[in-house]
Design a protein around this motif. Structure first.
Motif, PDB file in Angstrom:
ATOM      1  N   PHE A  10       0.834  -1.199   0.000  1.00  0.00           N
ATOM      2  CA  PHE A  10       0.000   0.000   0.000  1.00  0.00           C
ATOM      3  C   PHE A  10       0.871   1.252   0.000  1.00  0.00           C
ATOM      4  N   GLU A  11       1.925   1.259   0.795  1.00  0.00           N
ATOM      5  CA  GLU A  11       2.851   2.395   0.833  1.00  0.00           C
ATOM      6  C   GLU A  11       3.631   2.519  -0.466  1.00  0.00           C
ATOM      7  N   GLN A  12       3.974   1.402  -1.081  1.00  0.00           N
ATOM      8  CA  GLN A  12       4.705   1.437  -2.345  1.00  0.00           C
ATOM      9  C   GLN A  12       3.856   2.017  -3.465  1.00  0.00           C
ATOM     10  N   TRP A  13       2.558   1.784  -3.425  1.00  0.00           N
ATOM     11  CA  TRP A  13       1.674   2.366  -4.441  1.00  0.00           C
ATOM     12  C   TRP A  13       1.641   3.879  -4.330  1.00  0.00           C
ATOM     13  N   PHE A  14       1.772   4.394  -3.120  1.00  0.00           N
ATOM     14  CA  PHE A  14       1.672   5.823  -2.915  1.00  0.00           C
ATOM     15  C   PHE A  14       2.989   6.563  -3.044  1.00  0.00           C
ATOM     16  N   SER A  15       4.089   5.889  -3.105  1.00  0.00           N
ATOM     17  CA  SER A  15       5.369   6.585  -3.175  1.00  0.00           C
ATOM     18  C   SER A  15       5.490   7.476  -4.410  1.00  0.00           C
ATOM     19  N   PRO A  16       4.971   7.105  -5.600  1.00  0.00           N
ATOM     20  CA  PRO A  16       5.036   8.057  -6.715  1.00  0.00           C
ATOM     21  C   PRO A  16       4.100   9.249  -6.545  1.00  0.00           C
ATOM     22  N   ILE A  17       3.006   9.067  -5.818  1.00  0.00           N
ATOM     23  CA  ILE A  17       2.030  10.140  -5.657  1.00  0.00           C
ATOM     24  C   ILE A  17       2.538  11.201  -4.692  1.00  0.00           C
ATOM     25  N   PHE A  18       3.057  10.766  -3.552  1.00  0.00           N
ATOM     26  CA  PHE A  18       3.503  11.713  -2.542  1.00  0.00           C
ATOM     27  C   PHE A  18       4.939  12.137  -2.815  1.00  0.00           C
TER      28      PHE A  18
END
Length: 78
Positions: A10-18
């Protein structure tokens, strides 16, 4: 490569967004100015979680917030 990572998927999915650009936009538009607990980063994670799980209503999202795993994933834990 090590198959055991400290980040959840879940955190890896958000790393490009944030990225720093998003953080700059949050600060420039003061999106977290009036919030006490639900900051924009946690809100986006909660929104994507509800979308991925096809949650039917806000009441169902509210009921799932009692899950400790979800609170840790969305940084809602104090």
């Amino acid at each position: 490569m090590d198959k055991f990572t400290r980040k959840t998927s879940f955190e890896q999915w958000f790393s490009p967004i944030f990225s720093t650009k998003l953080e700059e936009l949050v600060e420039s538009y003061q999106l977290n100015y009036y919030t006490k607990k639900l900051h924009i980063a946690s809100f986006l994670k909660l929104f994507v979680f509800a979308q991925l799980n096809e949650t039917e209503s806000l009441r169902a999202v509210s009921d799932t917030l009692f899950s400790d795993d979800l609170q840790k994933a969305t940084n809602l834990v104090a």
